[in-house]
Every structure is written in C-alpha cells, then in structure tokens.
Design a protein around this motif. Structure first.
Motif, short mmCIF file in Angstrom:
data_model
loop_
_atom_site.label_atom_id
_atom_site.label_comp_id
_atom_site.label_asym_id
_atom_site.label_seq_id
_atom_site.Cartn_x
_atom_site.Cartn_y
_atom_site.Cartn_z
N GLN A 45 0.82 -1.20 0.00
CA GLN A 45 0.00 0.00 0.00
C GLN A 45 0.86 1.26 0.00
O GLN A 45 2.07 1.21 0.24
CB GLN A 45 -0.92 0.01 1.22
CG GLN A 45 -1.84 -1.19 1.33
CD GLN A 45 -2.87 -1.06 2.44
OE1 GLN A 45 -2.91 -0.07 3.18
NE2 GLN A 45 -3.73 -2.07 2.57
N GLN A 47 0.33 5.66 1.17
CA GLN A 47 -0.52 6.71 1.71
C GLN A 47 -0.65 7.83 0.68
O GLN A 47 0.33 8.53 0.36
CB GLN A 47 0.11 7.27 2.99
CG GLN A 47 0.39 6.21 4.05
CD GLN A 47 -0.87 5.73 4.72
OE1 GLN A 47 -1.55 6.50 5.39
NE2 GLN A 47 -1.19 4.46 4.54
N ASN A 75 -4.17 3.87 -0.07
CA ASN A 75 -4.58 4.10 1.31
C ASN A 75 -4.76 5.61 1.50
O ASN A 75 -3.78 6.36 1.45
CB ASN A 75 -3.56 3.54 2.30
CG ASN A 75 -4.10 3.52 3.71
OD1 ASN A 75 -4.67 4.49 4.19
ND2 ASN A 75 -3.91 2.40 4.40
N GLN A 77 -5.56 7.33 4.05
CA GLN A 77 -5.34 7.76 5.42
C GLN A 77 -6.67 8.24 6.03
O GLN A 77 -7.63 7.50 6.07
CB GLN A 77 -4.24 8.82 5.51
CG GLN A 77 -3.48 8.74 6.81
CD GLN A 77 -2.49 9.85 7.01
OE1 GLN A 77 -2.87 10.99 7.22
NE2 GLN A 77 -1.21 9.51 6.96
N ARG A 96 -8.40 2.95 4.22
CA ARG A 96 -8.20 4.24 4.89
C ARG A 96 -8.25 4.03 6.39
O ARG A 96 -8.46 2.93 6.88
CB ARG A 96 -9.22 5.27 4.44
CG ARG A 96 -10.65 5.12 4.94
CD ARG A 96 -11.39 6.42 4.66
NE ARG A 96 -12.83 6.39 4.89
CZ ARG A 96 -13.40 6.68 6.05
NH1 ARG A 96 -12.66 6.92 7.12
NH2 ARG A 96 -14.73 6.69 6.16
N TRP A 97 -8.01 5.15 7.10
CA TRP A 97 -8.06 5.14 8.56
C TRP A 97 -9.45 5.61 9.02
O TRP A 97 -10.16 6.31 8.29
CB TRP A 97 -7.02 6.08 9.15
CG TRP A 97 -5.60 5.74 8.81
CD1 TRP A 97 -5.14 4.69 8.06
CD2 TRP A 97 -4.44 6.49 9.18
NE1 TRP A 97 -3.78 4.72 7.96
CE2 TRP A 97 -3.31 5.81 8.64
CE3 TRP A 97 -4.23 7.63 9.92
CZ2 TRP A 97 -2.00 6.27 8.81
CZ3 TRP A 97 -2.93 8.10 10.11
CH2 TRP A 97 -1.83 7.42 9.56
N ASP A 124 -4.50 5.81 15.00
CA ASP A 124 -3.10 5.61 14.62
C ASP A 124 -2.20 5.80 15.83
O ASP A 124 -2.38 6.74 16.62
CB ASP A 124 -2.69 6.59 13.51
CG ASP A 124 -1.28 6.34 13.02
OD1 ASP A 124 -0.94 5.16 12.79
OD2 ASP A 124 -0.51 7.30 12.86
N TYR A 238 4.43 0.02 8.39
CA TYR A 238 4.65 1.17 7.53
C TYR A 238 6.13 1.25 7.17
O TYR A 238 6.99 1.03 8.04
CB TYR A 238 4.20 2.46 8.23
CG TYR A 238 2.70 2.60 8.25
CD1 TYR A 238 2.04 3.31 7.25
CD2 TYR A 238 1.93 2.01 9.26
CE1 TYR A 238 0.66 3.43 7.25
CE2 TYR A 238 0.55 2.13 9.26
CZ TYR A 238 -0.07 2.83 8.26
OH TYR A 238 -1.44 2.93 8.24
N SER A 275 3.05 -0.55 3.96
CA SER A 275 2.37 0.66 3.50
C SER A 275 3.37 1.80 3.49
O SER A 275 3.93 2.15 4.54
CB SER A 275 1.19 1.00 4.42
OG SER A 275 0.42 2.05 3.87
N PHE A 277 4.79 5.29 3.63
CA PHE A 277 4.48 6.63 4.13
C PHE A 277 5.61 7.55 3.62
O PHE A 277 6.72 7.49 4.13
CB PHE A 277 4.43 6.63 5.66
CG PHE A 277 4.01 7.96 6.24
CD1 PHE A 277 2.68 8.26 6.40
CD2 PHE A 277 4.96 8.89 6.62
CE1 PHE A 277 2.29 9.48 6.92
CE2 PHE A 277 4.59 10.11 7.14
CZ PHE A 277 3.24 10.40 7.30
N VAL A 278 5.34 8.32 2.61
CA VAL A 278 4.09 8.64 1.95
C VAL A 278 4.25 8.41 0.45
O VAL A 278 5.36 8.21 -0.05
CB VAL A 278 3.70 10.13 2.17
CG1 VAL A 278 3.38 10.40 3.62
CG2 VAL A 278 4.85 11.06 1.69
#
Length: 545
Positions: A45, A47, A75, A77, A96-97, A124, A238, A275, A277-278
């Motif tokens: 994934q 972000q 994703n 976020q 997503r979050w 998170d 992440y 995942s 970031f970013v």
C-alpha cells in the motif's frame, strides 16, 4: 473432439471440487485476516493525499501514474478519496483510517466501493498500556461488526509508545490481542531517517532495531489472538518513503538499498502488508518531503519513484506465493563493520545455524563493492511453510526459505551494495539435487541448478542486489505454492500422475460438496467464500506485472 473437451471439463471440475473441499475443511485454522488476504493478495500500500490538508487544493490521483508505481492499494489515510478511483467495480483496491472520534460509518459516497476496500485502520499509533485495553477493545468490536469482509486493525509505534515510552513486547501485544481481537497487527518505525542519532548508526548497514520490532510483531502474530498458535493473524508495517525537514530532526530519505531492505526483510519476517508513508505530499506547507515526487501531487516523479516501482513489481511477482505461506522462523548471518567487528544480533533473532535447517550446511556472504569498507553485510534467512497444507497437493511439511542480502548504505544503490551469497547443501539420502525459485522478474517458478560437489553435497552462489531477497523451495517434486498449474485430467490428488491414488482420492471424497464439511456449518461466512474461490483463481488466471 467435443467428447474430449467435455471429458476434460468434467475432470477439471472434479479436481476443483476436491481441491476446494480440502481447503474448506481446513478453513477453521485460518483467521479472518489471512482469509481476506488470500482473496486480496499481498498488500503493498501507499498513503495517498488527493486533497492537500492545509489549502484544500485537489491535486487528485493520476491513475496511470499509480499503475506505473506497482503499489497494490490506495490508502487514503484519514480522507475520503474513492471519488478519484473512477467508477466502482474496478480492480482498484483501497483502504483508509477511521478517526478515533468517528462511529466508524463510511460516507455514502464510499459505500459503492466497499467491496474494493481491503481494510480499515482504527486510529493511529495508540498507546498500549497494560491493564487499560477496555476502550480500544470496545471500539474494535463495534467497527469489526460493521465490516466483516475488511481487515480491522490498529497501528503502534514501538519507538514512541506513550509519554512513558513503554516498550512494546510480545506479552503486551498478546494482552491487546486477547482484548481487541484485531484482524492484523501493524507498526510504524521509519528506521532510516535518523542518520545522525547515536542509536541509529546502522553499523555495517544493519538496522538492528527494525529487525527487533519485526521479530516482536512476527512472534505475537503467530501466537494469534488466543495465544495458542492455532489461528495466527497477519502483521504489517509502515515503510519509509519520506524525509522530515523540520529543524533539528536530522531526517533524510532512504537510499535505494535501504528501502529495498525494509520491504524484502519484511517479507522474510513473514509480513503480509507494507504501507509506504508517503506516496505524495500531504500538504502544501508540509515538512513531510515525499521520496517519490517533487512538490505536491504526483505529476513530477523522482528517480526514486522508478526504483520503487521496480521494487514493488518484484514483490508483486513473488507475492502470490508469499501470501499463501506462513513464516516459521527467522535467523541472521551477521555482517561486519569497522575493523571487522560483527554487527549486533537483533534481540530475539537467533544467529543462523545449520541445526535449524535440514539441508543447508553453510551460508556466507562476500561484498561485491567498496561500500561498508568492502566488508560483508548481513544475510537475513526466513523460513516458511504453506498456510494451508493442501495448497501444494499431497505433499506435506514442505520448507520454503527466503535469502535477503542485508547490506545497505546511506548512499548506496542496489547495484552498489550487491553481495555474492554462498550456500552449501548436504541433501543426505533425500534425492534432492536442485532448488525451485519464484522469479522476481517474471513471477514464474524456475528450476535452480546447483553445483555438484560430490555425493549428496551441492552449493549455490547467489548474486543479490542490496536489500533484495529471493524465495526458494527444495525441489522435492511438490507443487510450488502460488504457482499457476494446469491439472492433468484424472489427477485428482494433484501429484502430477494419474494412478490408483487418484481413484482413492475420489472414493474418499465422493459425495462431498464445497459447502459442506464435518468441521463447518452449511453456510460459510463471506470471508470463507473467498477462500473457496482460491482454487478457481489459482487455475484460471494470475496477474503478471
């Protein structure tokens, strides 16, 4: 000819029914998280920020560029981003979050895309404190009820677990898991950003602390939410694709060898999700500087974008196998630094020993370049077994192993940190003379010939780029898990030969159906149905990158 076609179709369906019945009978051993990942695939994934948080500017998502990146899942976020995915019903995946203050309900615009959603992260980097798991347990239970077909999980930071910075241990995670029943574990660390901090020196290019945290989450996930190891859950993390430009932070973007090492070592430790970031900048004035793009949005890719896209492509090519395996062990062959001092051994990760391996008798590495003063780097060795025993046919206890070149450098490309890794084998009386490997280049399973040293002794010299790994199996004749195979008509037990054993397999399973078994109800849950489709997916098609 028409009769032959019909006969082939009959045998194909018969084999599929037997295969699916065998899988279904074993589904009680699989957690919800693993079931969903068998359907959605290994998760790579990123972000993505289609709307800048400070100005509200819509920079959007260039889906052509996204496809070039070879990430699997957008994703978004905290944000609602499905409107940038085109019409619902495509093969695009998203996640997503969910805000801590939200009741967990999706926006109405997101509902048509729900079947494309892989999972939802609840909050998170929550603080985990022993004896104080009630609130998160209640919240996780409520959101899990809303989304039975998505992975529901939280994420922690092992480096910053609350004001007291309480260490995140296997015991603490087990307390959390027993209370909250997450579908997956996840953590964030970003190890390569602190170049100038004494605790992040990375002697010999070895991110010891990162390995330690991977080991904690690996161990806890294998124990499962009930702590019995009978139903492991997946874990993810992440990975670092940014730098923080705030004064005094000393953050910098990772090199190609470093971000390759972060991803491939995650696979060797058994992770099923990473995942990045970013992907792009979250805001116009953000101090988060993306690794993959210049400025905001995704219109100006950096050189690292193309390096990362190639990394993702290679991971996707081995992902069909990785998602169907369960990690059983990780060990380390230590590299050296300085005047030849061995790199630190990560806590909980044993030094590699031939005692733990039935056939490999020695592993050594030789640095092919000048970085790290020409000294050897680490070698990470991950061991696996099939997640479901029937995935490789009638064979049992097949051993898979991943060899990762652990040499990385702040300035080093993958090519500049190459190592030649030498493996010695003694196959004793097994009859094995070769290996199989799923190719990072093509996704196909290939034969790996070994140099014969006499008798049952063989060796392999394996050249690997910095931070890169290869996934092998001893060539015992068993099917390679995740490989697309054409079944021989009449080969009901999947051993590659039409024989009396096939008659026995049909006789033993005659009358069974996909939707009945001695260990289940007549109507499986939706996630279970995904697993039953696995046989079809493995036979019918497999996406190549």
């Amino acid at each position: 000819m028409e009769i032959m076609k019909n006969k082939f179709g009959f045998y194909a369906v018969l084999v599929l029914l037997l295969f699916s019945s065998a899988i279904f009978a074993q589904q009680v051993d699989l957690s919800k998280g693993h079931l969903i990942l068998l359907d959605k695939g290994l998760q790579i994934q990123a972000q993505v920020f289609p709307v800048l948080s400070d100005t509200g500017q819509q920079v959007g998502v260039d889906l052509t560029r996204w496809d070039q990146s070879n990430f699997t899942t957008l994703n978004f976020q905290w944000n609602c981003g499905v409107g940038y995915m085109g019409a619902p019903g495509s093969d695009l995946q998203w996640a997503r979050w969910i805000h801590d203050s939200s009741d967990g309900s999706l926006l109405s615009v997101e509902l048509p895309y729900l079947s494309q959603a892989v999972g939802f992260q609840v909050g998170d980097e929550q603080t985990l404190v022993s004896g104080q798991m009630g609130a998160i347990a209640t919240r996780m239970a409520a959101i899990s009820q809303l989304y039975p077909d998505q992975i529901i999980y939280t994420n922690q930071s092992p480096l910053f677990n609350g004001p007291a910075n309480t260490p995140i241990t296997v015991n603490l995670l087990q307390e959390y898991m027993g209370a909250a029943n997450p579908d997956m574990l996840s953590f964030s660390e970003y190890p390569f950003r602190f170049e100038d901090m004494p605790t992040h020196d990375f002697e010999g290019g070895s991110p010891t602390e990162m390995y330690e945290h991977m080991e904690v989450y690996r161990t806890a996930s294998l124990l499962g939410n009930d702590g019995t190891s009978t139903k492991p859950i997946p874990f993810g993390l992440y990975v670092e694709a940014y730098a923080d430009s705030r004064a005094g932070m000393n953050h910098r973007q990772p090199s190609e060898s470093q971000f390759r090492l972060e991803q491939f070592s995650a696979w060797a430790f058994g992770a099923k999700q990473v995942s990045a970031f970013v992907y792009d900048a979250p805001a116009e004035t953000s101090t988060i500087d993306p690794l993959l793009f210049n400025g905001t949005g995704d219109s100006s890719p950096t050189a690292a974008f193309y390096q990362y896209a190639e990394l993702n492509r290679q991971s996707r090519n081995i992902g069909n196998t990785l998602v169907r395996l369960l990690n059983t062990d990780v060990q380390m062959v230590r590299g050296a630094h300085g005047s030849g001092t061995l790199n630190d051994l990560p806590a909980g990760v044993p030094e590699w020993s031939s005692v733990a391996d039935p056939y490999i008798t020695g592993i050594s590495a030789t640095n092919q370049g000048t970085l790290n003063d020409g000294l050897r780097g680490d070698v990470v060795v991950g061991y696996f077994r099939p997640l479901i025993e029937s995935l490789d046919g009638a064979f049992e206890n097949e051993i898979y192993f991943m060899i990762v070149n652990g040499l990385a450098d702040w300035e080093g490309t993958a090519a500049e940190t190459q190592q030649m890794i030498h493996l010695d084998f003694d196959f004793l009386d097994s009859g094995i003379t070769s290996l199989q490997r799923v190719s990072r280049e093509t996704g196909l399973v290939e034969l790996v010939d070994l140099a014969h040293d006499g008798g049952s002794l063989y060796h392999l010299d394996l050249l690997l780029d910095g931070g890169t790994g290869d996934l092998f199996k001893f060539n015992t004749g068993a099917a390679f898990v995740g490989e697309m195979r054409w079944f021989l008509p009449g080969d009901a037990n999947g051993d590659g030969v039409v024989s009396a054993g096939d008659y026995a397999a049909v006789q033993a399973n005659f009358g069974n159906t996909i939707l009945t078994s001695s260990t289940s109800s007549a109507t499986p849950e939706p996630a279970t149905m995904s697993l039953l489709a696995l046989g079809c997916m493995m036979i019918v098609r497999r996406r190549k990158r």
